[in-house]
Design an enzyme around this catalytic site. Sequence first.
Site, PDB file in Angstrom:
ATOM      1  CG  ASP A   1      -0.188   0.003   2.528  1.00  0.00           C
ATOM      2  OD1 ASP A   1       1.052  -0.158   2.520  1.00  0.00           O
ATOM      3  OD2 ASP A   1      -0.842   0.151   3.578  1.00  0.00           O
ATOM      4  CD  GLU A   2       5.467   3.829   2.073  1.00  0.00           C
ATOM      5  OE1 GLU A   2       6.367   4.680   2.129  1.00  0.00           O
ATOM      6  OE2 GLU A   2       5.188   3.063   3.024  1.00  0.00           O
TER       7      GLU A   2
END
Length: 304
Positions: A15-16
């Site tokens: 998620d990054e």
Amino acid sequence: MIGEFTPDMIRVSIDEASLDMSGTERIWGPAIEAAKKLKTRIKKEIGLSVSVGVASNRYIAKLAAGYRKPDGLVVVPGGTEADFMATLELKDIWGAGAKTRERFEELGLRSVLDLRSLTEGMMISLFGKAGGDFLYKVCRGIDPGIYSQEPKSRSMSTETTFERDVTDMETLECVLLGMSMELSSRMYESGQSSRCVALKLRYDDFETFGARQTMSGPFLNADGIYEAARSLLGKKWNGRPIRLIGIGLCAMEDGAGQQTLLFEPDDARVSKVEKTAFEAGRKGLGKITRARLLPRPTSGGRGK
């Protein structure tokens, strides 16, 4: 989708991601406009709100992204990196763990400006060579080089930074398993294969260690990646407290791996199961994970 904005993307975790937008101005406009378009597209296509930080280096951009979560957009203009750092609390310095924060208190350091008042030599004497160099740079808004990897088409990696330093093997193995599953999904999605795994460890004093191992055949699933990474950890970890652990796949090649004598006969079946789970998640049919990664139930009496 995110990779369509620039070819220079580092996927830090599931998620990054970190994007270098240099040279894309004609396509997406100034960095802030590109950030707005990125947020809008993710919201439209996936339905998620994301926070974006825009800065001249990856470290400041990471901190800026977390400045106004969960749906923030923070821009740190070039030349104001040190000023931005001065607005943060010491606990907000990404990469400084619990022991380092305790050391800040012992030394009477209350702010980023207090930390910046120390010379580089003083920082090294107080926090060690690696830690002192890291802190000297970040409190001045200088990227300490937290992200580095081979060209995009040649590798993929993920890492986890712990809130508290970890010293037990079971925790590290669980984290390795989760990251192996993530890399397996990403490898499947990219249509690439690899037979080389890399392990990254950052200790409590900021010293960073890396090792890699090349297998005789490509990885077919998360189990193969996990076993190789776990073997490296068992051979290379010296028991010191770990602040960050990461694994990566190196020398990526186009095309899915074919089964070889490196694997047991049922590995192809496991690979098919993983691909089915990945497809289900991508279609919004739910997330499938390993039982070992589920939260453990709390102890207590039976309810009535």
